[in-house]
Design a protein around this motif. Structure first.
Motif, PDB file in Angstrom:
ATOM      1  N   VAL A  60     -11.674 -46.170 -38.199  1.00  0.00           N
ATOM      2  CA  VAL A  60     -10.489 -45.356 -38.473  1.00  0.00           C
ATOM      3  C   VAL A  60      -9.658 -45.968 -39.588  1.00  0.00           C
ATOM      4  O   VAL A  60      -9.331 -47.166 -39.558  1.00  0.00           O
ATOM      5  CB  VAL A  60      -9.646 -45.196 -37.202  1.00  0.00           C
ATOM      6  CG1 VAL A  60      -8.553 -44.156 -37.440  1.00  0.00           C
ATOM      7  CG2 VAL A  60     -10.515 -44.773 -36.020  1.00  0.00           C
ATOM      8  N   THR A  61      -9.295 -45.131 -40.558  1.00  0.00           N
ATOM      9  CA  THR A  61      -8.553 -45.589 -41.722  1.00  0.00           C
ATOM     10  C   THR A  61      -7.403 -44.625 -42.009  1.00  0.00           C
ATOM     11  O   THR A  61      -7.043 -43.801 -41.153  1.00  0.00           O
ATOM     12  CB  THR A  61      -9.511 -45.733 -42.926  1.00  0.00           C
ATOM     13  OG1 THR A  61      -8.808 -46.280 -44.037  1.00  0.00           O
ATOM     14  CG2 THR A  61     -10.142 -44.400 -43.304  1.00  0.00           C
ATOM     15  N   CYS A  62      -6.813 -44.739 -43.195  1.00  0.00           N
ATOM     16  CA  CYS A  62      -5.708 -43.858 -43.581  1.00  0.00           C
ATOM     17  C   CYS A  62      -6.092 -43.082 -44.836  1.00  0.00           C
ATOM     18  O   CYS A  62      -7.083 -43.383 -45.511  1.00  0.00           O
ATOM     19  CB  CYS A  62      -4.432 -44.665 -43.821  1.00  0.00           C
ATOM     20  SG  CYS A  62      -4.540 -45.870 -45.171  1.00  0.00           S
ATOM     21  N   ALA A  63      -5.280 -42.083 -45.175  1.00  0.00           N
ATOM     22  CA  ALA A  63      -5.599 -41.206 -46.299  1.00  0.00           C
ATOM     23  C   ALA A  63      -5.605 -41.952 -47.626  1.00  0.00           C
ATOM     24  O   ALA A  63      -6.306 -41.559 -48.564  1.00  0.00           O
ATOM     25  CB  ALA A  63      -4.605 -40.049 -46.347  1.00  0.00           C
ATOM     26  N   ASP A  64      -4.824 -43.030 -47.736  1.00  0.00           N
ATOM     27  CA  ASP A  64      -4.810 -43.813 -48.975  1.00  0.00           C
ATOM     28  C   ASP A  64      -6.078 -44.637 -49.155  1.00  0.00           C
ATOM     29  O   ASP A  64      -6.377 -45.088 -50.262  1.00  0.00           O
ATOM     30  CB  ASP A  64      -3.599 -44.746 -48.992  1.00  0.00           C
ATOM     31  CG  ASP A  64      -2.299 -43.994 -49.174  1.00  0.00           C
ATOM     32  OD1 ASP A  64      -2.198 -43.220 -50.138  1.00  0.00           O
ATOM     33  OD2 ASP A  64      -1.386 -44.163 -48.349  1.00  0.00           O
ATOM     34  N   LEU A  65      -6.821 -44.869 -48.063  1.00  0.00           N
ATOM     35  CA  LEU A  65      -8.061 -45.644 -48.112  1.00  0.00           C
ATOM     36  C   LEU A  65      -9.151 -44.868 -47.364  1.00  0.00           C
ATOM     37  O   LEU A  65      -9.678 -45.327 -46.354  1.00  0.00           O
ATOM     38  CB  LEU A  65      -7.852 -47.019 -47.469  1.00  0.00           C
ATOM     39  CG  LEU A  65      -6.883 -47.965 -48.174  1.00  0.00           C
ATOM     40  CD1 LEU A  65      -6.524 -49.136 -47.262  1.00  0.00           C
ATOM     41  CD2 LEU A  65      -7.473 -48.465 -49.485  1.00  0.00           C
ATOM     42  N   PRO A  66      -9.504 -43.672 -47.841  1.00  0.00           N
ATOM     43  CA  PRO A  66     -10.435 -42.811 -47.088  1.00  0.00           C
ATOM     44  C   PRO A  66     -11.818 -43.424 -46.903  1.00  0.00           C
ATOM     45  O   PRO A  66     -12.528 -43.050 -45.961  1.00  0.00           O
ATOM     46  CB  PRO A  66     -10.499 -41.533 -47.929  1.00  0.00           C
ATOM     47  CG  PRO A  66     -10.123 -41.968 -49.314  1.00  0.00           C
ATOM     48  CD  PRO A  66      -9.110 -43.055 -49.127  1.00  0.00           C
ATOM     49  N   ASP A  67     -12.190 -44.351 -47.779  1.00  0.00           N
ATOM     50  CA  ASP A  67     -13.501 -45.003 -47.666  1.00  0.00           C
ATOM     51  C   ASP A  67     -13.383 -46.399 -47.070  1.00  0.00           C
ATOM     52  O   ASP A  67     -14.307 -47.207 -47.212  1.00  0.00           O
ATOM     53  CB  ASP A  67     -14.160 -45.087 -49.047  1.00  0.00           C
ATOM     54  CG  ASP A  67     -14.398 -43.704 -49.646  1.00  0.00           C
ATOM     55  OD1 ASP A  67     -14.849 -42.814 -48.909  1.00  0.00           O
ATOM     56  OD2 ASP A  67     -14.111 -43.516 -50.846  1.00  0.00           O
ATOM     57  N   LEU A  68     -12.287 -46.675 -46.428  1.00  0.00           N
ATOM     58  CA  LEU A  68     -11.969 -47.970 -45.826  1.00  0.00           C
ATOM     59  C   LEU A  68     -11.480 -48.973 -46.880  1.00  0.00           C
ATOM     60  O   LEU A  68     -11.722 -48.807 -48.084  1.00  0.00           O
ATOM     61  CB  LEU A  68     -13.155 -48.578 -45.076  1.00  0.00           C
ATOM     62  CG  LEU A  68     -13.705 -47.795 -43.897  1.00  0.00           C
ATOM     63  CD1 LEU A  68     -15.005 -48.439 -43.413  1.00  0.00           C
ATOM     64  CD2 LEU A  68     -12.689 -47.775 -42.749  1.00  0.00           C
ATOM     65  N   GLU A  69     -10.815 -49.986 -46.404  1.00  0.00           N
ATOM     66  CA  GLU A  69     -10.427 -51.110 -47.249  1.00  0.00           C
ATOM     67  C   GLU A  69     -11.707 -51.814 -47.684  1.00  0.00           C
ATOM     68  O   GLU A  69     -12.673 -51.872 -46.914  1.00  0.00           O
ATOM     69  CB  GLU A  69      -9.521 -52.034 -46.425  1.00  0.00           C
ATOM     70  CG  GLU A  69      -8.788 -53.088 -47.214  1.00  0.00           C
ATOM     71  CD  GLU A  69      -9.565 -54.370 -47.293  1.00  0.00           C
ATOM     72  OE1 GLU A  69      -9.320 -55.145 -48.229  1.00  0.00           O
ATOM     73  OE2 GLU A  69     -10.429 -54.605 -46.420  1.00  0.00           O
ATOM     74  N   PRO A  70     -11.806 -52.301 -48.934  1.00  0.00           N
ATOM     75  CA  PRO A  70     -13.083 -52.848 -49.442  1.00  0.00           C
ATOM     76  C   PRO A  70     -13.738 -53.875 -48.523  1.00  0.00           C
ATOM     77  O   PRO A  70     -14.973 -53.891 -48.394  1.00  0.00           O
ATOM     78  CB  PRO A  70     -12.684 -53.466 -50.786  1.00  0.00           C
ATOM     79  CG  PRO A  70     -11.537 -52.614 -51.248  1.00  0.00           C
ATOM     80  CD  PRO A  70     -10.774 -52.270 -49.999  1.00  0.00           C
ATOM     81  N   GLU A  71     -12.953 -54.715 -47.864  1.00  0.00           N
ATOM     82  CA  GLU A  71     -13.530 -55.733 -46.993  1.00  0.00           C
ATOM     83  C   GLU A  71     -14.279 -55.112 -45.814  1.00  0.00           C
ATOM     84  O   GLU A  71     -15.243 -55.689 -45.298  1.00  0.00           O
ATOM     85  CB  GLU A  71     -12.417 -56.655 -46.478  1.00  0.00           C
ATOM     86  CG  GLU A  71     -12.890 -57.823 -45.652  1.00  0.00           C
ATOM     87  CD  GLU A  71     -13.119 -59.091 -46.455  1.00  0.00           C
ATOM     88  OE1 GLU A  71     -13.271 -60.152 -45.841  1.00  0.00           O
ATOM     89  OE2 GLU A  71     -13.150 -59.016 -47.703  1.00  0.00           O
TER      90      GLU A  71
END
Length: 316
Positions: free
Chosen positions: A9-20
């Motif tokens: 689960v992520t947020c709209a600003d990071l739809p593909d997840l945080e890079p890590e």
């Protein structure tokens, strides 16, 4: 067993997840799972279609707090679970820990209903050394500033900062700045299902008179690998044991949480002091610890296999 369906689960600003976190998708797929990144407040997501939803980079929740808590309670199998999210997303949990004798960074609490004037705020700030002001509900060090008690301009900026947060109806924390954060840094210890996995070192993030406004979801961090000491591991385990037994809806029979991060600093006294306990969506810094990504993927699949924790009541 059918193919596990796992939502990260992520947020709209990071739809593909945080890079890590992005490599975690492949790690889960290599283990036979169907894994995808899903935005928590996307109305088109059917959360009932997943065996488990794992909170990762939902870092905009502080701006939509009531909505986020309501959403968390609606997800069939959220980890960490909704009652943990509710307790840990509001930093008043530090007050509960301190009241039970745990070593926690010294904090004064300012509540908006008290209607503090400038003089009252001035009197509640430390008389010497540096201090930090932040809201009780925050993530990524947003709306956080460091001030110098003996500098008149810095103190004035601190008052303005606190007034702004209080006027928005937000509880405010005034924390003593521990000098060893500058000289030694913080230690972040990561646990998976209660077992110590790895640790990282965090450099000081706040300079005196730092602007409390952060451009983006979070303030950038400078991290490096860390060899945790026995004292740090023991302190972190003690803190996690407290949380396991006393978070509303949990009891000592509840199994350990999927993931947890304990941020500590060790002052000259030698006793580690808790800065933050991260149980909602902690960054786990896989790139700084060989094998940690694989351990987390294995822990997620173990969580799926174990099914719901019947000793954990996900309180609405």
């Amino acid at each position: 067993m059918s193919t596990p369906r796992i939502a990260l689960v992520t947020c709209a600003d990071l739809p593909d997840l945080e890079p890590e976190d992005q490599p975690l998708l492949d790690a889960l797929r290599q283990r036979g799972a169907e894994a995808s990144a899903e935005v928590w407040n996307d109305p088109d997501v059917d959360w009932s279609g997943f065996d488990i939803a794992v909170l990762r980079s939902t870092w905009d929740y502080t701006e939509n707090y009531a909505e986020f808590l309501a959403w968390a309670s609606s997800v069939p199998r959220l980890v960490n679970p909704p009652n943990v999210v509710r307790w840990n997303s509001d930093k008043h949990y530090l007050q509960r820990l301190a009241e039970h004798g745990l070593d926690v960074v010294e904090t004064t609490w300012l509540e908006p209903e008290r209607n503090f004037d400038k003089r009252a705020l001035h009197n509640r700030f430390p008389a010497r050394e540096d201090f930090v002001i932040k809201p009780a509900v925050s993530a990524g060090s947003k709306d956080t500033g460091r001030y110098t008690a003996t500098d008149a301009d810095s103190r004035r900026y601190a008052i303005e900062h606190a007034e702004r947060l209080l006027s928005e109806g937000r509880s405010v924390m005034v924390q003593r700045y521990i000098p060893e954060v500058d000289s030694v840094g913080e230690s972040a210890l990561i646990f998976l299902h209660g077992t110590f996995s790895h640790a990282v070192h965090k450099d000081a993030m706040l300079a005196p008179a730092d602007d409390a406004v952060v451009d983006g979801l979070y303030r950038p961090e400078s991290m490096s690998p860390h060899q945790a000491t026995e004292a740090e591991i023991a302190a972190a385990q003690n803190i996690l044991a407290f949380a396991r037994a006393r978070i509303p809806g949990r009891n000592p029979s509840s199994r350990p949480l999927l993931c947890a991060r304990v941020d500590l600093v060790t002052p000259r006294s030698g006793t580690p002091v808790l800065m933050e306990l991260e149980l909602v969506e902690p960054s786990l810094f896989y790139s700084l610890a060989t094998g940690s990504l694989e351990r987390f993927a294995d822990a997620i699949l173990a969580e799926v296999r174990m099914g719901p924790d019947t000793h954990n009541i996900e309180m609405a």
